[in-house]
Design a protein around this motif. Structure first.
Motif, PDB file in Angstrom:
ATOM      1  N   GLY A  62      38.258  22.013   7.257  1.00 29.97           N
ATOM      2  CA  GLY A  62      36.904  22.553   7.320  1.00 29.97           C
ATOM      3  C   GLY A  62      36.467  22.833   8.743  1.00 29.97           C
ATOM      4  N   LEU A  63      36.801  21.928   9.675  1.00 24.18           N
ATOM      5  CA  LEU A  63      36.454  22.153  11.071  1.00 24.18           C
ATOM      6  C   LEU A  63      37.261  23.307  11.668  1.00 24.18           C
ATOM      7  CD1 LEU A  63      35.998  18.538  12.443  1.00 24.18           C
ATOM      8  CD2 LEU A  63      34.287  20.345  12.410  1.00 24.18           C
ATOM      9  N   LEU A  64      38.506  23.455  11.243  1.00 22.63           N
ATOM     10  CA  LEU A  64      39.299  24.596  11.691  1.00 22.63           C
ATOM     11  C   LEU A  64      38.672  25.906  11.209  1.00 22.63           C
ATOM     12  CD1 LEU A  64      42.891  23.194  11.087  1.00 22.63           C
ATOM     13  CD2 LEU A  64      41.865  23.704  13.303  1.00 22.63           C
ATOM     14  N   ALA A  65      38.199  25.920   9.974  1.00 22.77           N
ATOM     15  CA  ALA A  65      37.531  27.117   9.450  1.00 22.77           C
ATOM     16  C   ALA A  65      36.228  27.388  10.189  1.00 22.77           C
ATOM     17  CB  ALA A  65      37.272  26.954   7.954  1.00 22.77           C
ATOM     18  N   ALA A  66      35.471  26.320  10.499  1.00 20.85           N
ATOM     19  CA  ALA A  66      34.229  26.496  11.253  1.00 20.85           C
ATOM     20  C   ALA A  66      34.507  27.020  12.657  1.00 20.85           C
ATOM     21  CB  ALA A  66      33.472  25.176  11.317  1.00 20.85           C
ATOM     22  N   THR A  67      35.600  26.555  13.263  1.00 22.57           N
ATOM     23  CA  THR A  67      36.000  27.061  14.579  1.00 22.57           C
ATOM     24  C   THR A  67      36.340  28.540  14.507  1.00 22.57           C
ATOM     25  OG1 THR A  67      36.852  24.881  15.214  1.00 22.57           O
ATOM     26  CG2 THR A  67      37.645  26.784  16.466  1.00 22.57           C
ATOM     27  N   ALA A  68      37.040  28.938  13.449  1.00 25.72           N
ATOM     28  CA  ALA A  68      37.350  30.355  13.268  1.00 25.72           C
ATOM     29  C   ALA A  68      36.077  31.177  13.097  1.00 25.72           C
ATOM     30  CB  ALA A  68      38.273  30.536  12.066  1.00 25.72           C
ATOM     31  N   ALA A  69      35.119  30.639  12.345  1.00 25.97           N
ATOM     32  CA  ALA A  69      33.863  31.363  12.116  1.00 25.97           C
ATOM     33  C   ALA A  69      33.032  31.504  13.381  1.00 25.97           C
ATOM     34  CB  ALA A  69      33.045  30.657  11.036  1.00 25.97           C
ATOM     35  N   ASN A  70      33.265  30.639  14.380  1.00 19.50           N
ATOM     36  CA  ASN A  70      32.509  30.732  15.631  1.00 19.50           C
ATOM     37  C   ASN A  70      32.805  32.014  16.399  1.00 19.50           C
ATOM     38  OD1 ASN A  70      31.043  28.389  15.370  1.00 19.50           O
ATOM     39  ND2 ASN A  70      32.485  27.137  16.526  1.00 19.50           N
ATOM     40  N   TRP A 202      30.401  31.329  -2.278  1.00 18.20           N
ATOM     41  CA  TRP A 202      30.564  32.719  -1.856  1.00 18.20           C
ATOM     42  C   TRP A 202      30.524  32.859  -0.342  1.00 18.20           C
ATOM     43  CZ3 TRP A 202      32.323  36.811  -4.428  1.00 18.20           C
ATOM     44  CH2 TRP A 202      32.354  36.750  -5.832  1.00 18.20           C
ATOM     45  N   ASN A 203      30.289  31.775   0.357  1.00 18.81           N
ATOM     46  CA  ASN A 203      30.344  31.779   1.811  1.00 18.81           C
ATOM     47  C   ASN A 203      31.803  31.971   2.241  1.00 18.81           C
ATOM     48  OD1 ASN A 203      30.407  31.109   4.568  1.00 18.81           O
ATOM     49  ND2 ASN A 203      28.787  29.598   4.348  1.00 18.81           N
ATOM     50  N   PRO A 204      32.113  32.956   3.089  1.00 22.91           N
ATOM     51  CA  PRO A 204      33.508  33.160   3.497  1.00 22.91           C
ATOM     52  C   PRO A 204      34.154  31.929   4.113  1.00 22.91           C
ATOM     53  CG  PRO A 204      32.153  35.017   4.178  1.00 22.91           C
ATOM     54  CD  PRO A 204      31.214  33.979   3.658  1.00 22.91           C
ATOM     55  N   ILE A 205      33.356  31.097   4.779  1.00 23.88           N
ATOM     56  CA  ILE A 205      33.917  29.902   5.411  1.00 23.88           C
ATOM     57  C   ILE A 205      34.491  28.961   4.366  1.00 23.88           C
ATOM     58  CG2 ILE A 205      33.385  27.918   6.895  1.00 23.88           C
ATOM     59  CD1 ILE A 205      31.171  29.615   8.145  1.00 23.88           C
TER      60      ILE A 205
END
Length: 262
Positions: A62-70, A202-205
């Motif tokens: 989840g944190l890796l995905a949040a980092t990507a979303a940044n 439905w959130n891409p993250i």
């Protein structure tokens, strides 16, 4: 195409030199996800532990995905900063491909993100995160993360070029911090109220985080009963979201750069 790539490479080099001369920013981008991992993993971990599984194994993807979303925030700030300080106007006067500048900026962001994810992964492994599906699963997860980061950076670049001021872009970029909170990055969506669960799924993250869990064999990679399509098909959903963002944001960002501010 050769002109686009060569000009984009020149812009990429410029962006990397900017990072080299601002090491504090790179250190901050590397340490912040680690701080969040330690905070959520140990402070909240005991209270939020998922039954029958390790919460930290759920949390790291989840944190890796949040980092990507940044990439949305960094792309927005970089584009707005260059646009409102006259850098893009100077680029526009040069005999170079108009798409090369946003391409070089997003490619540089992708390279720095790849580097910044390594410490987070190492700390996650030290805290008990496992990649159960071996090297193929790890490479697949990394590919999903980097593609989403690239798409998010293009979306941020477009929004940054549309911004009325550097300060407005910074404020809007900071507001994107809430997006991972409305996803499955930190908690499963099954226990959320109906409408909020729909928004989160439905959130891409959510699709990206669940795809990484699926590819790495971590808890939370299995679809929840009654999940929305992106959550039920996370790998396909993550790839589709990334391609949609690229299709919607990359061409208009290049056109906006070429046209300049109205």
């Amino acid at each position: 195409m050769s002109t686009l790539l060569s000009d984009g490479g020149a812009v990429l080099t410029r962006q990397l030199q900017k990072v080299r001369h601002a090491p504090a920013l790179l250190v901050l981008t590397q340490t912040m996800p680690i701080v969040m991992l330690l905070f959520f993993g140990y402070v909240f971990g005991s209270a939020l532990a998922m039954p029958g599984s390790d919460y930290r194994e759920f949390l790291v993807p989840g944190l890796l995905a949040a980092t990507a979303a940044n990439g949305l925030m960094t792309g927005m700030f970089t584009a707005a900063q260059d646009a409102h300080r006259g850098v893009t106007d100077r680029f526009r006067t040069l005999p170079m491909s108009r798409a090369a500048v946003p391409l070089g900026q997003t490619a540089a962001d992708l390279l720095t993100t790849t580097v910044s994810m390594v410490p987070l992964m190492l700390v996650g492994l030290a805290m008990g995160w496992h990649i159960e599906n071996g090297l193929p699963g790890a490479l697949g997860a990394l590919g999903v993360l980097l593609l989403f980061r690239f798409a998010a950076a293009w979306a941020g670049t477009y929004l940054g070029l549309l911004s009325k001021s550097e300060e407005a872009a910074g404020q809007l970029g900071s507001a994107t911090f809430v997006l991972p909170m409305l996803s499955s990055a930190y908690l499963p969506t099954a226990g959320l109220p109906g409408w909020l669960r729909t928004v989160a799924e439905w959130n891409p993250i959510s699709a990206v985080a669940t795809a990484v869990r699926t590819l790495c064999g971590n808890p939370g990679g299995e679809p929840e009963p009654g999940a929305a399509w992106p959550a039920a098909h996370p790998v396909a959903g993550a790839l589709l979201w990334s391609l949609v963002l690229l299709a919607l944001c990359a061409p208009p960002a290049a056109r906006r750069f070429a046209r300049g501010r109205d």
